[in-house]
Design a protein around this motif. Structure first.
Motif, PDB file in Angstrom:
ATOM      1  N   SER A   4       6.403  -3.988 -75.391  1.00  0.00           N
ATOM      2  CA  SER A   4       6.775  -4.429 -74.045  1.00  0.00           C
ATOM      3  C   SER A   4       8.228  -4.901 -74.007  1.00  0.00           C
ATOM      4  O   SER A   4       8.945  -4.642 -73.033  1.00  0.00           O
ATOM      5  N   THR A   5       8.686  -5.527 -75.070  1.00  0.00           N
ATOM      6  CA  THR A   5      10.090  -5.953 -75.138  1.00  0.00           C
ATOM      7  C   THR A   5      11.015  -4.746 -75.209  1.00  0.00           C
ATOM      8  O   THR A   5      12.051  -4.698 -74.535  1.00  0.00           O
ATOM      9  N   VAL A   6      10.652  -3.768 -76.001  1.00  0.00           N
ATOM     10  CA  VAL A   6      11.468  -2.553 -76.135  1.00  0.00           C
ATOM     11  C   VAL A   6      11.528  -1.815 -74.806  1.00  0.00           C
ATOM     12  O   VAL A   6      12.608  -1.395 -74.361  1.00  0.00           O
ATOM     13  N   LEU A   7      10.410  -1.652 -74.159  1.00  0.00           N
ATOM     14  CA  LEU A   7      10.376  -0.930 -72.885  1.00  0.00           C
ATOM     15  C   LEU A   7      11.148  -1.678 -71.798  1.00  0.00           C
ATOM     16  O   LEU A   7      11.869  -1.057 -71.004  1.00  0.00           O
ATOM     17  N   LEU A   8      11.012  -2.977 -71.758  1.00  0.00           N
ATOM     18  CA  LEU A   8      11.750  -3.761 -70.775  1.00  0.00           C
ATOM     19  C   LEU A   8      13.252  -3.671 -71.035  1.00  0.00           C
ATOM     20  O   LEU A   8      14.047  -3.539 -70.098  1.00  0.00           O
ATOM     21  N   THR A   9      13.644  -3.710 -72.288  1.00  0.00           N
ATOM     22  CA  THR A   9      15.061  -3.577 -72.634  1.00  0.00           C
ATOM     23  C   THR A   9      15.600  -2.216 -72.209  1.00  0.00           C
ATOM     24  O   THR A   9      16.692  -2.116 -71.621  1.00  0.00           O
ATOM     25  N   LEU A  10      14.871  -1.156 -72.487  1.00  0.00           N
ATOM     26  CA  LEU A  10      15.294   0.186 -72.072  1.00  0.00           C
ATOM     27  C   LEU A  10      15.365   0.298 -70.556  1.00  0.00           C
ATOM     28  O   LEU A  10      16.284   0.918 -70.012  1.00  0.00           O
ATOM     29  N   TYR A  11      14.410  -0.286 -69.868  1.00  0.00           N
ATOM     30  CA  TYR A  11      14.390  -0.256 -68.411  1.00  0.00           C
ATOM     31  C   TYR A  11      15.628  -0.942 -67.838  1.00  0.00           C
ATOM     32  O   TYR A  11      16.260  -0.437 -66.915  1.00  0.00           O
ATOM     33  N   VAL A  12      15.993  -2.077 -68.405  1.00  0.00           N
ATOM     34  CA  VAL A  12      17.155  -2.819 -67.916  1.00  0.00           C
ATOM     35  C   VAL A  12      18.446  -2.070 -68.252  1.00  0.00           C
ATOM     36  O   VAL A  12      19.366  -2.015 -67.442  1.00  0.00           O
ATOM     37  N   LEU A  13      18.529  -1.477 -69.421  1.00  0.00           N
ATOM     38  CA  LEU A  13      19.754  -0.806 -69.848  1.00  0.00           C
ATOM     39  C   LEU A  13      19.966   0.555 -69.199  1.00  0.00           C
ATOM     40  O   LEU A  13      21.091   1.064 -69.194  1.00  0.00           O
ATOM     41  N   ILE A  14      18.916   1.174 -68.681  1.00  0.00           N
ATOM     42  CA  ILE A  14      19.071   2.490 -68.080  1.00  0.00           C
ATOM     43  C   ILE A  14      19.752   2.410 -66.716  1.00  0.00           C
ATOM     44  O   ILE A  14      20.398   3.353 -66.276  1.00  0.00           O
ATOM     45  N   TRP A  15      19.639   1.275 -66.018  1.00  0.00           N
ATOM     46  CA  TRP A  15      20.218   1.159 -64.680  1.00  0.00           C
ATOM     47  C   TRP A  15      21.723   1.346 -64.648  1.00  0.00           C
ATOM     48  O   TRP A  15      22.232   2.062 -63.771  1.00  0.00           O
ATOM     49  N   PRO A  16      22.495   0.742 -65.547  1.00  0.00           N
ATOM     50  CA  PRO A  16      23.944   1.008 -65.520  1.00  0.00           C
ATOM     51  C   PRO A  16      24.283   2.483 -65.730  1.00  0.00           C
ATOM     52  O   PRO A  16      25.224   3.002 -65.123  1.00  0.00           O
ATOM     53  N   VAL A  17      23.497   3.169 -66.548  1.00  0.00           N
ATOM     54  CA  VAL A  17      23.732   4.591 -66.783  1.00  0.00           C
ATOM     55  C   VAL A  17      23.456   5.392 -65.507  1.00  0.00           C
ATOM     56  O   VAL A  17      24.230   6.272 -65.118  1.00  0.00           O
ATOM     57  N   LEU A  18      22.363   5.087 -64.832  1.00  0.00           N
ATOM     58  CA  LEU A  18      22.038   5.781 -63.588  1.00  0.00           C
ATOM     59  C   LEU A  18      23.078   5.517 -62.499  1.00  0.00           C
ATOM     60  O   LEU A  18      23.490   6.433 -61.782  1.00  0.00           O
ATOM     61  N   VAL A  19      23.507   4.290 -62.387  1.00  0.00           N
ATOM     62  CA  VAL A  19      24.503   3.935 -61.378  1.00  0.00           C
ATOM     63  C   VAL A  19      25.832   4.620 -61.677  1.00  0.00           C
ATOM     64  O   VAL A  19      26.483   5.156 -60.773  1.00  0.00           O
ATOM     65  N   ALA A  20      26.248   4.615 -62.930  1.00  0.00           N
ATOM     66  CA  ALA A  20      27.500   5.265 -63.306  1.00  0.00           C
ATOM     67  C   ALA A  20      27.445   6.769 -63.033  1.00  0.00           C
ATOM     68  O   ALA A  20      28.408   7.353 -62.533  1.00  0.00           O
ATOM     69  N   GLY A  21      26.320   7.400 -63.330  1.00  0.00           N
ATOM     70  CA  GLY A  21      26.175   8.836 -63.058  1.00  0.00           C
ATOM     71  C   GLY A  21      26.230   9.148 -61.575  1.00  0.00           C
ATOM     72  O   GLY A  21      26.906  10.090 -61.147  1.00  0.00           O
TER      73      GLY A  21
END
Length: 45
Positions: A4-21
Motif C-alpha cells: 500500500s505504501t509503494v502504490l500510494l507513492t507511485l500514485y503521488v509521483l505519477i501526477w507530475p509526469v502526467l501534468v508535464a506531458g
C-alpha cells in the motif's frame, strides 16, 4: 515497506509526469498555431 505504501507513492509521483506531458502537448500545439498564424499574417485570437 508494504504494498500500500509503494502504490500510494507511485500514485503521488505519477501526477507530475502526467501534468508535464499534458502541458508539453498544449504548449507544442500553441506554438505550432502561433507560428502558422504569424506566417499567414493573421492574429492568433
Amino acid at each position: 515497506m508494504n504494498w500500500s505504501t509503494v502504490l500510494l507513492t507511485l500514485y503521488v509521483l505519477i501526477w507530475p509526469v502526467l501534468v508535464a506531458g499534458t502541458l508539453t502537448v498544449i504548449i507544442r500545439a500553441f506554438i505550432k498555431d502561433w507560428r502558422e498564424a504569424r506566417r499567414e499574417g493573421r492574429p492568433i485570437i
